[in-house]
Design an enzyme around this catalytic site. Sequence first.
Site, short mmCIF file in Angstrom:
data_model
loop_
_atom_site.label_atom_id
_atom_site.label_comp_id
_atom_site.label_asym_id
_atom_site.label_seq_id
_atom_site.Cartn_x
_atom_site.Cartn_y
_atom_site.Cartn_z
N SER A 8 2.91 4.12 -7.07
CA SER A 8 2.53 2.76 -7.69
C SER A 8 3.28 1.85 -6.80
CB SER A 8 2.99 2.73 -8.96
OG SER A 8 3.16 1.28 -9.52
N SER A 9 2.73 0.63 -6.84
CA SER A 9 3.76 -0.27 -5.81
C SER A 9 4.85 -0.78 -6.65
CB SER A 9 2.81 -1.72 -5.42
OG SER A 9 1.46 -1.40 -5.00
N GLN A 47 -8.34 0.65 -16.41
CA GLN A 47 -9.06 -0.15 -15.66
C GLN A 47 -10.31 0.17 -14.90
OE1 GLN A 47 -6.91 -2.91 -12.47
NE2 GLN A 47 -7.39 -1.09 -11.10
N LYS A 66 -4.94 6.64 -11.74
CA LYS A 66 -3.61 6.15 -12.35
C LYS A 66 -3.92 5.09 -13.48
CE LYS A 66 -0.23 3.79 -12.08
NZ LYS A 66 -0.01 2.52 -11.49
N LEU A 81 0.82 -1.29 0.03
CA LEU A 81 -0.17 0.06 -0.16
C LEU A 81 1.04 1.28 -0.09
CD1 LEU A 81 -2.74 -0.89 2.68
CD2 LEU A 81 -2.77 -1.34 0.11
N HIS A 82 0.56 2.10 -0.78
CA HIS A 82 1.11 3.53 -0.97
C HIS A 82 -0.09 4.71 -0.81
CE1 HIS A 82 -0.30 3.52 -4.73
NE2 HIS A 82 -0.02 2.38 -5.09
N GLY A 91 -1.45 6.53 -2.60
CA GLY A 91 -2.59 6.35 -3.60
C GLY A 91 -3.74 5.37 -2.83
N HIS A 92 -3.18 4.56 -2.71
CA HIS A 92 -4.17 3.51 -1.67
C HIS A 92 -5.08 4.03 -0.67
CE1 HIS A 92 -1.57 0.07 -3.57
NE2 HIS A 92 -2.71 -0.18 -4.21
#
Length: 275
Positions: free
Chosen positions: A177-178, A145, A141, A24-25, A27-28
């Site tokens: 992003s991971s 999707q 991002k 998790l970063h 963004g999450h």
Amino acid sequence: MKNYSREEKLKGKKIGFVPTMGALHQGHLSLIRKAREECDRVVVSIFVNPTQFGPGEDFDRYPRDLESDVRLCEREGVDVVFAPSVEEMYPENFSTWVEVKGNLTETLEGAHRPGHFRGVTTVLTKLFNIVIPDCSYFGEKDYQQALVVKKLVDDLNIPVEIVLAPTIREIDGLACSSRNRYLSKEERRAAKVLYQSLLRAKTEIQDGEDNPSCIISSMEDLILEEPLAKIDYIAIVDPVSLKPVKRIRGEVLVAVAVKIGKTRLIDNMRIKSVF
Ligand code: PAF
């Protein structure tokens, strides 16, 4: 997981769901915070989904750090972390696939990662059936999707609202992003070229350039100045159909996929033209 969701729904609680592959970063975390604001209960799934990785992609080395992910979720007030095993999600006799057909899945990431979206839509159908969320949160991002998932829930009448949230960026503009975890120090420095190329497109479009080929070649020039970068694609498309535009009118989506060393990164920007 199902029992929890059924009970909470019986109590009239609104369930927000953030599906993730972990690592998790920020963004999450922004998606989790939005879900926390808008819903009574927040569920985060952590599942590195093997069916959305192609042969030779990074499934085996994808970053996995469940303990620290759970700690982050706790800190954000997440109610449930759902982290099933591959065997639970895909038992030996698993044989059903959910696929959105047509341009939305055939272009951009779909063209470069065959089978990727079929894996995404299959696992999300399963996760929506298990978590039974009212709302599910996705980052821009992965803009394509998000469009594919919206089409999935529309076409199959899945009763979940898909909520999009803006891309979160590092200080130099690199989209969170991971996969950024793979980058060496030198590659991390080089990776900012994706965002810089999008900014160049924005400036040119806002200065009145309306020929997509000119903008794409100017973005190419910028990216190719970076020796560690290798372009997978640069595209300027309609933000609804994802079809390439012949002239830039109204809003367009500029999307890039670039390899920095061995790490493949994507980014995009929606840009309004002056026409
Ligand atoms: O965006 C992701 O991390 C994944 O594609 C998702 C939506 C969790 C499905 O595996």
